[in-house]
Scaffold this active site. Structure first.
Site, PDB file in Angstrom:
ATOM      1  N   HIS A  73       0.860  -1.175   0.000  1.00  0.00           N
ATOM      2  CA  HIS A  73       0.000   0.000   0.000  1.00  0.00           C
ATOM      3  C   HIS A  73       0.899   1.228   0.000  1.00  0.00           C
ATOM      4  O   HIS A  73       1.988   1.208   0.584  1.00  0.00           O
ATOM      5  CB  HIS A  73      -0.923  -0.004   1.227  1.00  0.00           C
ATOM      6  CG  HIS A  73      -2.032   0.987   1.131  1.00  0.00           C
ATOM      7  ND1 HIS A  73      -1.891   2.303   1.514  1.00  0.00           N
ATOM      8  CD2 HIS A  73      -3.313   0.858   0.689  1.00  0.00           C
ATOM      9  CE1 HIS A  73      -3.045   2.940   1.316  1.00  0.00           C
ATOM     10  NE2 HIS A  73      -3.911   2.097   0.821  1.00  0.00           N
ATOM     11  N   ASP A 114      -7.854  -5.142   0.320  1.00  0.00           N
ATOM     12  CA  ASP A 114      -8.313  -5.867  -0.864  1.00  0.00           C
ATOM     13  C   ASP A 114      -7.966  -7.350  -0.810  1.00  0.00           C
ATOM     14  O   ASP A 114      -8.565  -8.153  -1.531  1.00  0.00           O
ATOM     15  CB  ASP A 114      -7.703  -5.259  -2.134  1.00  0.00           C
ATOM     16  CG  ASP A 114      -8.225  -3.864  -2.407  1.00  0.00           C
ATOM     17  OD1 ASP A 114      -9.439  -3.663  -2.253  1.00  0.00           O
ATOM     18  OD2 ASP A 114      -7.424  -2.983  -2.766  1.00  0.00           O
TER      19      ASP A 114
END
Length: 309
Positions: free
Chosen positions: A186, A245
């Site tokens: 991320h 996710d």
């Protein structure tokens, strides 16, 4: 389906007598309306698509005011309108975790709002940004990666075999040959994504309810092994961990949601954050936001196009 959602949002402009009013009071009204309408716009759009393109039966369930957003999503989407309390709870948690996060959210709303355009144009632009596979479409990539992994790895509990597959991913020798392990990393979170930490406990409970403990165990194994494989294979400048996710696509699959709605569900959540960003930008009344890029000039001579090899 994201384009269908964007078209629906833009159509709402024509039904709003105060569409171009950018006062905070009016934008709050528009935002609350859009938040409430997003599930219906997305799900009814999908059902119409499935009816006309796939030959499936068309059924329309109106929302029930007493139900939560998550409950209404399952009620509207499923032919029999049934769902378990755990299914509704985990979808509700997913919506809360996806609606916003700090530290550099890919918020098109700030940029487009700074031009003082209308709410519907801003939200349509945000939908376009979320549609991309590097943003809202990432969870579909995770699900498809695991589908390929389950086919390629004969023993899901064999750490060496799973490690080998993960290394093949990085070497562009497996799945989509992109050299990526989807669901990891991320731009902001490095040590851990707090959203994924919260989500995981609910995912485990749902896997037990659905009888998919083996699949959950594989996800957990990849969660532990993937950072180690990446560290061994590539030079790292910061830590890497799973992001939200990683598990969200698995949850949507366990809930029986069609892949076409994975990213629209993200939008159903993120519309809350988008609305907050828009109101924040309007309240600050700042200047128009322009991309901060620096053109690079070199001293190469100009060659006319007709003379280029």
């Amino acid at each position: 389906m994201m384009n269908t959602l964007a078209r629906s949002v833009l159509t709402l402009y024509s039904y709003d007598d105060r569409a171009d009013d950018t006062s905070l009071e009016n934008v709050l009204r528009q935002s609350l309306q859009l938040i409430s309408l997003f599930p219906m716009l997305a799900i009814y759009g999908y059902q119409a698509y499935a009816h006309y393109h796939d030959g499936k039966s068309l059924y329309i369930h109106p929302p029930i005011a007493e139900l939560s957003t998550a409950e209404n999503i399952l009620h509207i989407l499923r032919p029999d309108s049934s769902y378990t309390p755990l299914e509704a709870k985990i979808l509700d948690v997913a919506l809360v975790l996806h609606m916003e996060h700090g530290g550099g959210n890919n918020s098109t709303t700030h940029v487009v709002t700074s031009s003082l355009t209308d709410t519907y144009s801003v939200i349509a632009a945000a939908i376009g940004s979320l549609k991309g596979p590097r943003h809202g479409g990432a969870n579909i990539k995770v699900v498809r990666m695991f589908d390929d992994m389950m086919h390629e790895v004969s023993d899901w509990e064999n750490e060496d075999e799973v490690r080998e597959y993960l290394a093949r991913l990085l070497h562009k020798d497996a799945f989509d040959h992109a050299g990526l392990i989807y669901g990891l990393g991320h731009a902001v979170y490095s040590k851990s994504d707090p959203r994924a930490v919260i989500f995981k406990s609910y995912v485990e409970k749902l896997s037990q309810e659905k009888g998919l403990e083996k699949e959950f165990a594989l996800y957990s194994l990849v969660e532990r092994l993937a950072p180690q494989v990446i560290e061994e294979e590539r030079q790292m400048y910061k830590g890497v961990s799973i992001n939200v996710d990683f598990y969200s696509g698995f949850v949507y699959k366990m809930l029986g949601l069609p892949e076409e709605l994975y990213t629209p569900i993200f939008a159903m959540a993120r519309i809350v954050g988008w609305s907050a960003h828009r109101m924040e930008e309007l309240a600050n009344n700042g200047k128009i936001i322009r991309p901060a890029y620096k053109p690079i000039h070199d001293d190469m001579p100009y060659i006319p196009l007709a003379d280029r090899p």
